[in-house]
Design a protein around this motif. Structure first.
Motif, PDB file in Angstrom:
ATOM      1  N   ASP A 128      -2.635   1.929   5.170  1.00  0.00           N
ATOM      2  CA  ASP A 128      -1.448   1.171   4.788  1.00  0.00           C
ATOM      3  C   ASP A 128      -1.232   1.332   3.285  1.00  0.00           C
ATOM      4  N   LYS A 130       1.683   0.446   0.004  1.00  0.00           N
ATOM      5  CA  LYS A 130       2.908  -0.220  -0.415  1.00  0.00           C
ATOM      6  C   LYS A 130       3.336   0.343  -1.756  1.00  0.00           C
ATOM      7  N   SER A 151      12.527   4.783   6.667  1.00  0.00           N
ATOM      8  CA  SER A 151      12.529   4.815   8.130  1.00  0.00           C
ATOM      9  C   SER A 151      13.491   5.847   8.716  1.00  0.00           C
ATOM     10  N   ASN A 183       4.440   3.977  10.805  1.00  0.00           N
ATOM     11  CA  ASN A 183       5.189   2.724  10.965  1.00  0.00           C
ATOM     12  C   ASN A 183       5.650   2.236   9.598  1.00  0.00           C
ATOM     13  N   GLN A 185       6.566  -0.855   7.851  1.00  0.00           N
ATOM     14  CA  GLN A 185       6.359  -2.272   8.141  1.00  0.00           C
ATOM     15  C   GLN A 185       7.436  -3.155   7.517  1.00  0.00           C
ATOM     16  N   TYR A 186       7.933  -2.755   6.362  1.00  0.00           N
ATOM     17  CA  TYR A 186       9.154  -3.354   5.820  1.00  0.00           C
ATOM     18  C   TYR A 186       9.749  -2.418   4.788  1.00  0.00           C
ATOM     19  N   GLN A 205       6.481  -1.080   2.610  1.00  0.00           N
ATOM     20  CA  GLN A 205       5.086  -0.958   3.009  1.00  0.00           C
ATOM     21  C   GLN A 205       5.063  -0.192   4.314  1.00  0.00           C
ATOM     22  N   MET A 206       4.156   0.751   4.436  1.00  0.00           N
ATOM     23  CA  MET A 206       4.113   1.540   5.662  1.00  0.00           C
ATOM     24  C   MET A 206       2.703   2.009   5.979  1.00  0.00           C
ATOM     25  N   GLU A 207       2.511   2.261   7.270  1.00  0.00           N
ATOM     26  CA  GLU A 207       1.264   2.853   7.752  1.00  0.00           C
ATOM     27  C   GLU A 207       1.455   4.363   7.819  1.00  0.00           C
TER      28      GLU A 207
END
Length: 245
Positions: A128, A130, A151, A183, A185-186, A205-207
């Protein structure tokens, strides 16, 4: 590698659009010849693209907003990263020798300087991350720029191409670029003004899935575009499963 510079001044005021001010402060810490000239005037080139191979974060601390200015209550800090250890070493040594940093034409007390790096690992990890400064993803064709959210399906292609171009410009070709967005996440859009231009960018933030070589490079140089203008600094916030290859 990166450094965190902790500063203090009561009620320090700086314009909300401070990225160019902070960039100028970083350049002012470098010698006017050799490394300073290399980074400020020349950079590193690949094809028709120029890269500076460093990145810096937003300012962090308690603040209020008044008339398009951020007013920091007392202490605040920011990060600088680079693939070039000589770049960071010069900044670190200058800061060690001085009690104050000149920022926005004011003397700001230097409280602490910390050095950070990420731990090596083998194989591919889910991690993860950010953004410590907004992520800017765009493409340009016929003098027209198209901007993307993290995204967006096309965003990943431009991120990977940017990693490749920067690594070749710097003379640090990555044998196996691994960067997959699993992913988002936001993501929060922010219009950032740098000098006279506005850029639609994203705090997010992403995976991701990545290997150490790729992660280390984007940790040092920034993710996607205009890193030396204060876009794309990442922070690793959690490591997940470890997949050996």
């Amino acid at each position: 590698m990166r450094i965190r510079i902790s500063l203090s001044k009561d009620n320090f005021s700086i314009p909300i659009a401070y990225q160019s001010i902070l960039q100028g402060t970083i350049y002012a810490l470098l010698s006017k010849t050799d490394i300073g000239y290399q980074y400020h005037e020349v950079g590193y080139q690949y094809l028709n693209k120029k890269f500076k191979c460093f990145v810096f974060s937003q300012l962090f601390g308690k603040y209020s907003i008044q008339d398009k200015y951020m007013i920091f209550k007392d202490q605040f800090y920011f990060y600088i990263s680079s693939q070039d250890e000589n770049f960071l070493r010069e900044i670190y040594n200058v800061l060690l020798k001085n009690e104050y940093l000149i920022l926005c034409n004011e003397k700001i007390k230097i409280e602490d300087i910390y050095i950070f790096d990420i731990q090596p690992f083998s194989g591919i990890k889910k991690i993860d991350i950010k953004m410590l400064s907004p992520l800017l993803i765009y493409s340009t064709k016929d003098n027209y720029s198209t901007y993307y959210k993290p995204s967006d399906s096309k965003a990943l292609d431009f991120i990977i191409q940017n990693i490749k171009n920067k690594s070749l410009a710097y003379g640090y070709p990555i044998n196996d670029i691994v960067f997959r967005i699993k992913n988002v996440q936001y993501e929060k859009k922010r219009m950032i003004k740098f000098k006279e231009c506005f850029y639609p960018s994203y705090l997010c933030q992403m995976e991701i899935e990545t290997n150490y070589e790729t992660l280390s490079f984007i940790y040092n140089c920034g993710l996607s575009s205009k890193n030396s203008c204060g876009f794309g600094m990442i922070e690793v916030i959690r490591e997940k499963s470890h997949i050996l290859i």
